[in-house]
Design a protein around this motif. Structure first.
Motif, PDB file in Angstrom:
ATOM      1  N   LEU A   1       0.949  -1.216  -0.131  1.00  0.00           N
ATOM      2  CA  LEU A   1      -0.023   0.079  -0.078  1.00  0.00           C
ATOM      3  C   LEU A   1       0.840   1.219   0.138  1.00  0.00           C
ATOM      4  O   LEU A   1       1.816   1.290   0.573  1.00  0.00           O
ATOM      5  N   ARG A   2       0.592   2.155  -0.837  1.00  0.00           N
ATOM      6  CA  ARG A   2       1.339   3.525  -0.916  1.00  0.00           C
ATOM      7  C   ARG A   2       0.209   4.697  -0.891  1.00  0.00           C
ATOM      8  O   ARG A   2      -0.556   4.579  -1.577  1.00  0.00           O
ATOM      9  N   VAL A   3       0.634   5.576   0.136  1.00  0.00           N
ATOM     10  CA  VAL A   3      -0.396   7.060   0.231  1.00  0.00           C
ATOM     11  C   VAL A   3       0.727   7.992  -0.097  1.00  0.00           C
ATOM     12  O   VAL A   3       1.861   8.031   0.088  1.00  0.00           O
TER      13      VAL A   3
ATOM     14  N   LEU B   1      -8.356   5.016   3.487  1.00  0.00           N
ATOM     15  CA  LEU B   1      -7.700   3.673   3.009  1.00  0.00           C
ATOM     16  C   LEU B   1      -8.730   2.569   2.919  1.00  0.00           C
ATOM     17  O   LEU B   1      -8.404   1.756   1.758  1.00  0.00           O
ATOM     18  N   ASN B   2      -9.802   2.551   3.310  1.00  0.00           N
ATOM     19  CA  ASN B   2     -10.870   1.517   3.011  1.00  0.00           C
ATOM     20  C   ASN B   2     -11.963   2.113   2.118  1.00  0.00           C
ATOM     21  O   ASN B   2     -12.910   1.569   2.000  1.00  0.00           O
TER      22      ASN B   2
ATOM     23  N   VAL C   1      -2.514   3.971  -3.367  1.00  0.00           N
ATOM     24  CA  VAL C   1      -1.885   2.684  -4.497  1.00  0.00           C
ATOM     25  C   VAL C   1      -1.968   1.363  -3.651  1.00  0.00           C
ATOM     26  O   VAL C   1      -1.247   1.139  -2.654  1.00  0.00           O
ATOM     27  N   LEU C   2      -2.954   0.545  -4.319  1.00  0.00           N
ATOM     28  CA  LEU C   2      -3.129  -0.723  -3.725  1.00  0.00           C
ATOM     29  C   LEU C   2      -2.412  -1.907  -4.378  1.00  0.00           C
ATOM     30  O   LEU C   2      -2.853  -1.818  -5.607  1.00  0.00           O
ATOM     31  N   GLU C   3      -1.392  -2.593  -3.862  1.00  0.00           N
ATOM     32  CA  GLU C   3      -0.831  -3.703  -4.726  1.00  0.00           C
ATOM     33  C   GLU C   3      -0.606  -3.117  -6.170  1.00  0.00           C
ATOM     34  O   GLU C   3      -0.933  -3.832  -7.233  1.00  0.00           O
ATOM     35  N   GLY C   4       0.090  -1.889  -6.048  1.00  0.00           N
ATOM     36  CA  GLY C   4       0.421  -1.615  -7.509  1.00  0.00           C
ATOM     37  C   GLY C   4      -0.507  -0.671  -8.396  1.00  0.00           C
ATOM     38  O   GLY C   4      -0.302  -0.233  -9.384  1.00  0.00           O
ATOM     39  N   GLU C   5      -1.825  -0.571  -7.765  1.00  0.00           N
ATOM     40  CA  GLU C   5      -2.742  -0.071  -8.678  1.00  0.00           C
ATOM     41  C   GLU C   5      -3.214   0.987  -7.964  1.00  0.00           C
ATOM     42  O   GLU C   5      -3.725   1.035  -6.723  1.00  0.00           O
ATOM     43  N   GLN C   6      -3.382   2.276  -8.841  1.00  0.00           N
ATOM     44  CA  GLN C   6      -3.880   3.394  -8.138  1.00  0.00           C
ATOM     45  C   GLN C   6      -5.449   3.238  -8.087  1.00  0.00           C
ATOM     46  O   GLN C   6      -5.964   3.368  -8.996  1.00  0.00           O
TER      47      GLN C   6
ATOM     48  N   LYS D   1     -12.254   6.243  -7.496  1.00  0.00           N
ATOM     49  CA  LYS D   1     -13.785   5.967  -7.312  1.00  0.00           C
ATOM     50  C   LYS D   1     -14.180   5.858  -8.826  1.00  0.00           C
ATOM     51  O   LYS D   1     -15.086   5.080  -8.931  1.00  0.00           O
ATOM     52  N   GLU D   2     -13.657   6.582  -9.710  1.00  0.00           N
ATOM     53  CA  GLU D   2     -14.122   6.803 -10.963  1.00  0.00           C
ATOM     54  C   GLU D   2     -13.887   5.618 -11.851  1.00  0.00           C
ATOM     55  O   GLU D   2     -14.383   5.253 -12.926  1.00  0.00           O
ATOM     56  N   THR D   3     -12.845   4.851 -11.453  1.00  0.00           N
ATOM     57  CA  THR D   3     -12.146   3.880 -12.331  1.00  0.00           C
ATOM     58  C   THR D   3     -12.438   2.410 -11.645  1.00  0.00           C
ATOM     59  O   THR D   3     -12.145   1.242 -12.247  1.00  0.00           O
TER      60      THR D   3
END
Ligand code: ADP
Ligand code: MG
Length: 245
Positions: free
Chosen positions: A7-9, A52-53, A64-69, A72-74
């Motif tokens: 996870l990256r913020v 984060l949730n 970015v969760l497990e490499g994916e940004q 809510k739009e996507t």
């Protein structure tokens, strides 16, 4: 040992009206890391976990969760929430369902796991949190510590990749805190990635890989438990620690 980012913020901001609650928050959490988040009441800890949730929507910045940004739009945020479990101070179990029914509810209804399989996995989880003799009782017959362990099992039943804990022991009688912390420690030892807001400094010292100190919506200091507790660099961290220890 190789580390994988979980996870990256980046530069996360969140306001409620005029109140700027999260200010350019950056955070990196690797797989299997246990991050303990400390700070005074009102510093933004719960808001950060809720962002984060995706219970709260960030104003700007990246998650970015497990490499994916995630946006809510996507993204289907309900799907994303399956990967990020959350345990709250108050357990919110369904009172009219048994312990096992509470645990299998989401896997069956949300994930369409066959009921037989959900029951088998639910029982295994309840065994794991020490409630192997409580499948068929109702939550009202349990102690607070037992209820919180059911809540942990319920969250694990969705097979999350990250678990967020928001003061999971704050509502418990002191003699029940230890059993919940022990369950969390076991989970950490098994390699679960965890972000934990807690005032239990013994847990933080023993279990945390990293300790994050938040003040007024900002991450003021970030380090290994030994650094933060024994050699804090920032005056605010020192003041906070001396106020609670
Ligand atoms: P902590 O968990 O560190 O105590 P919170 O994240 O709960 O802090 O709150 C940070 C600030 O945001 C507080 O001033 C709180 O009153 C405010 N806040 C939290 N949630 C809301 C909300 N839904 N609406 C308005 N203000 C909120
Ligand atoms: Mg809070």
């Amino acid at each position: 040992m190789t580390t994988k980012e979980m996870l990256r913020v980046e530069q996360l901001n969140k306001s409620f009206g005029d109140l700027h609650v999260l200010k350019n928050v950056d955070l990196n959490v690797d797989e299997s890391d246990v991050v303990v988040l400390i700070g005074a009441s009102g510093s933004g800890k719960s808001t950060l976990l809720r962002c984060l949730n995706f219970l709260e929507m960030k104003d700007d910045g990246k998650i970015v969760l497990e490499g994916e940004q995630i946006e809510k739009e996507t993204h289907n945020l309900n799907k994303i929430r399956e990967h990020v479990g959350m345990v709250f101070q108050h357990f919110n179990l369904f009172p009219h369902k048994t312990v096992l029914e509470n645990v299998i509810e989401a896997p069956v209804l949300v994930k369409n796991i066959p009921k037989e399989q959900a029951i088998e996995e639910g029982k295994a989880l309840l065994d794991k949190v020490g409630l192997g003799d409580k499948y068929d009782v109702y939550p009202s017959t349990l102690s607070g510590g037992q209820k919180q362990r059911v809540a942990i099992a319920r969250s694990l039943a969705m097979k999350p990749d990250v678990m967020l804990f928001d003061e999971p022991t704050s509502a418990l009688d002191p003699e029940l805190v230890g059993e919940v912390l022990a369950t969390m420690k076991e989970l950490a030892d098994e390699g679960m990635t965890m972000i934990v807001v807690t005032h239990e400094m013994g847990f933080a010292k023993e279990v945390a890989d990293w300790v994050v100190y938040m003040h007024d919506g900002k991450i003021v200091e970030y380090g290994r438990p030994d650094e933060i507790f024994n050699h804090p660099k920032e005056k605010r961290t020192q003041e906070f620690l001396s106020s609670i220890l």
